[in-house]
Design an enzyme around this catalytic site. Structure first.
Site, PDB file in Angstrom:
ATOM      1  N   HIS A 143       0.864  -1.184   0.000  1.00  0.00           N
ATOM      2  CA  HIS A 143       0.000   0.000   0.000  1.00  0.00           C
ATOM      3  C   HIS A 143       0.904   1.240   0.000  1.00  0.00           C
ATOM      4  O   HIS A 143       1.999   1.203   0.566  1.00  0.00           O
ATOM      5  CB  HIS A 143      -0.867  -0.053   1.271  1.00  0.00           C
ATOM      6  CG  HIS A 143      -1.815   1.089   1.405  1.00  0.00           C
ATOM      7  ND1 HIS A 143      -1.413   2.322   1.876  1.00  0.00           N
ATOM      8  CD2 HIS A 143      -3.132   1.198   1.134  1.00  0.00           C
ATOM      9  CE1 HIS A 143      -2.452   3.137   1.884  1.00  0.00           C
ATOM     10  NE2 HIS A 143      -3.506   2.477   1.438  1.00  0.00           N
ATOM     11  N   VAL A 195       1.403   3.865   1.657  1.00  0.00           N
ATOM     12  CA  VAL A 195       2.091   4.372   2.860  1.00  0.00           C
ATOM     13  C   VAL A 195       3.163   3.412   3.363  1.00  0.00           C
ATOM     14  O   VAL A 195       3.976   3.778   4.209  1.00  0.00           O
ATOM     15  CB  VAL A 195       1.131   4.690   4.042  1.00  0.00           C
ATOM     16  CG1 VAL A 195       0.169   5.797   3.667  1.00  0.00           C
ATOM     17  CG2 VAL A 195       0.407   3.465   4.533  1.00  0.00           C
ATOM     18  N   LYS A 196       3.188   2.170   2.857  1.00  0.00           N
ATOM     19  CA  LYS A 196       4.165   1.194   3.360  1.00  0.00           C
ATOM     20  C   LYS A 196       5.540   1.447   2.733  1.00  0.00           C
ATOM     21  O   LYS A 196       5.704   2.353   1.925  1.00  0.00           O
ATOM     22  CB  LYS A 196       3.666  -0.233   3.084  1.00  0.00           C
ATOM     23  CG  LYS A 196       2.249  -0.500   3.596  1.00  0.00           C
ATOM     24  CD  LYS A 196       2.173  -0.622   5.124  1.00  0.00           C
ATOM     25  CE  LYS A 196       0.771  -0.463   5.679  1.00  0.00           C
ATOM     26  NZ  LYS A 196      -0.126  -1.599   5.530  1.00  0.00           N
ATOM     27  N   THR A 197       6.515   0.618   3.081  1.00  0.00           N
ATOM     28  CA  THR A 197       7.905   0.941   2.731  1.00  0.00           C
ATOM     29  C   THR A 197       8.163   0.949   1.230  1.00  0.00           C
ATOM     30  O   THR A 197       8.918   1.776   0.734  1.00  0.00           O
ATOM     31  CB  THR A 197       8.867  -0.027   3.451  1.00  0.00           C
ATOM     32  OG1 THR A 197       8.414  -0.178   4.791  1.00  0.00           O
ATOM     33  CG2 THR A 197      10.276   0.503   3.457  1.00  0.00           C
TER      34      THR A 197
END
Ligand SMILES: *Cc1c(COP(=O)(O)O)cnc(C)c1O
Length: 389
Positions: free
Chosen positions: A193, A195-197
């Site tokens: 997603h 916002v993930k790394t």
């Protein structure tokens, strides 16, 4: 009106021209969905986290669902889930009809601990469970060897819910351990997603060292279809209904390109977190960073602080509003899942004091690779102003 500095969200993706070119190449190729980039992304991901195999799927929630399906977990089984996590960790147990027993967390790290797991296992019928799903909150790593031993003694396997922890390392003594290498758990789940790394739009991955589990994950990911060896070319068989949880070639092209930038992303996140640690020290003890376990070398999906709102004389909504009016986003990770209406209805009332204490104080501050060092100053100055310190 004069344009202020850009709004700082708590997290966001970092897409460069090489990422865009990689997606364009996939779009011009012959396969938009099941093409060669899926396997290439899986192989590169497995190599990066040190697992034998990796299975791409449509998102992190699908990854969790597939792990429980592949393990054959269903009605009558119990999954132990920490209360401080995203809804999806517990939802996947509900999808397969399993019962969820919520574990408390350490109030200062937000992590499931051997103590909170032991307490949760004692609340499982007969002290038995099928799966334990620790969450590496922020990217900080749970005490995996101890959790694994407790899980095994209760008849359960460990499935790591690791969307926060891509690139996190830990030191339990054997050296070189990484989240996703499946030395402790049987499988680990990741999410891409935005916002993930690393970002693929929607996207997820399961890593494992068990080739039989990997095979089952792949069958379940694509409708439960198998091709019997030696059968006619049109023939497929289904022993059990699966899902369409495939990750398209297009998204895998983005993932592969993003994976090549992971080391840079992690270095940037760790650098910004060190700046926050130093810059926010003078707000202690009113505001302190979340506790970091000694063995954990987190890649840091989130930078979370704990705030004594009572002593500060301000509530969280007002503080978040004050930050927002100064162009600073913030977020709460997470509302204790056991307190959701569905779970209260399913499980009855439950008090988990560690989760309550974490939830009462936690706040995630902006952290993403494209942030400038000076943005940390901006956030800290805004906090000082709002807290009158
Ligand atoms: C993001 C996340 C998920 C779900 O991943 P999606 O890709 O959004 O479906 C599950 N668990 C945790 C801990 C997460 O942070």
């Amino acid at each position: 009106m004069e344009a202020g500095p850009p709004f700082l969200p708590y997290g966001r993706q970092s897409i460069d021209e090489a990422d865009i070119a990689a997606v364009a190449t996939a779009l011009r190729g012959d396969f938009l969905t099941t093409g060669p980039t899926v396997e290439a992304f899986e192989a590169a991901f497995a190599e990066r986290v040190g697992s034998a195999d990796a299975v791409a799927c449509s998102n992190g929630t699908a990854a969790l669902h597939l792990t429980l399906l592949a393990l054959g977990i269903g009605p009558g089984d119990v999954c132990v889930v920490p209360s401080i996590t995203f809804l999806a960790t517990a939802n996947c147990a509900a999808y397969v009809g399993a019962r969820v027993v919520f574990a408390d967390v350490d109030p200062d790290s937000g992590l499931m601990t051997p103590e909170t797991l032991a307490d949760a296992l004692a609340r499982c019928p007969g002290g038995r469970a099928a799966a334990v799903l620790p969450v590496h909150l922020r990217g900080d790593v749970c005490d995996l060897p101890a959790l694994q031993a407790l899980a095994a003694a209760a008849g359960a396997v460990l499935v790591e819910d690791a969307p926060h922890a891509l690139g996190s390392r830990m030191n339990f003594g054997s050296g070189g351990e990484q989240v996703g290498d499946s030395r402790h758990g049987v499988m680990a789940c990741f999410s891409f997603h935005p916002v993930k790394t690393i970002a693929t739009g929607e996207g997820g991955m399961v890593t494992t060292n068990d080739s039989d589990l990997a095979r089952r994950l792949r069958v379940l990911r694509s409708h439960g279809m198998t091709r019997p060896p030696g059968a006619d070319p049109w023939v497929y068989e289904m022993a059990r209904p699966g899902f369409n949880y495939r990750l398209p070639d297009i998204n895998c092209a983005l993932g592969l390109s993003q994976l090549g930038r992971l080391d840079h992303f992690i270095a940037r996140r760790q650098h910004l977190a060190r700046l926050y640690d130093a810059r926010l020290a003078r707000l202690s003890p009113l505001l302190t960073p979340a506790d970091r376990p000694v063995w954990s070398q987190p890649a840091l999906h989130l930078y979370s602080v704990l705030i004594d709102f009572e002593a500060a004389g301000i509530d969280r909504a007002a503080l978040m509003q004050g930050l927002a009016s100064r162009g600073v986003g913030s977020q709460v990770h997470y509302i204790p899942v056991h307190s959701q209406p569905y779970w209260q209805e399913a499980n009855g009332a439950l008090d988990l004091p560690g989760a309550r204490s974490w939830y009462d104080r936690c706040l995630s501050l902006p952290l993403f690779p494209a942030m400038e060092d000076s943005d940390v100053d901006r956030v800290a100055a805004a906090l000082e102003e709002i807290l009158h310190r």
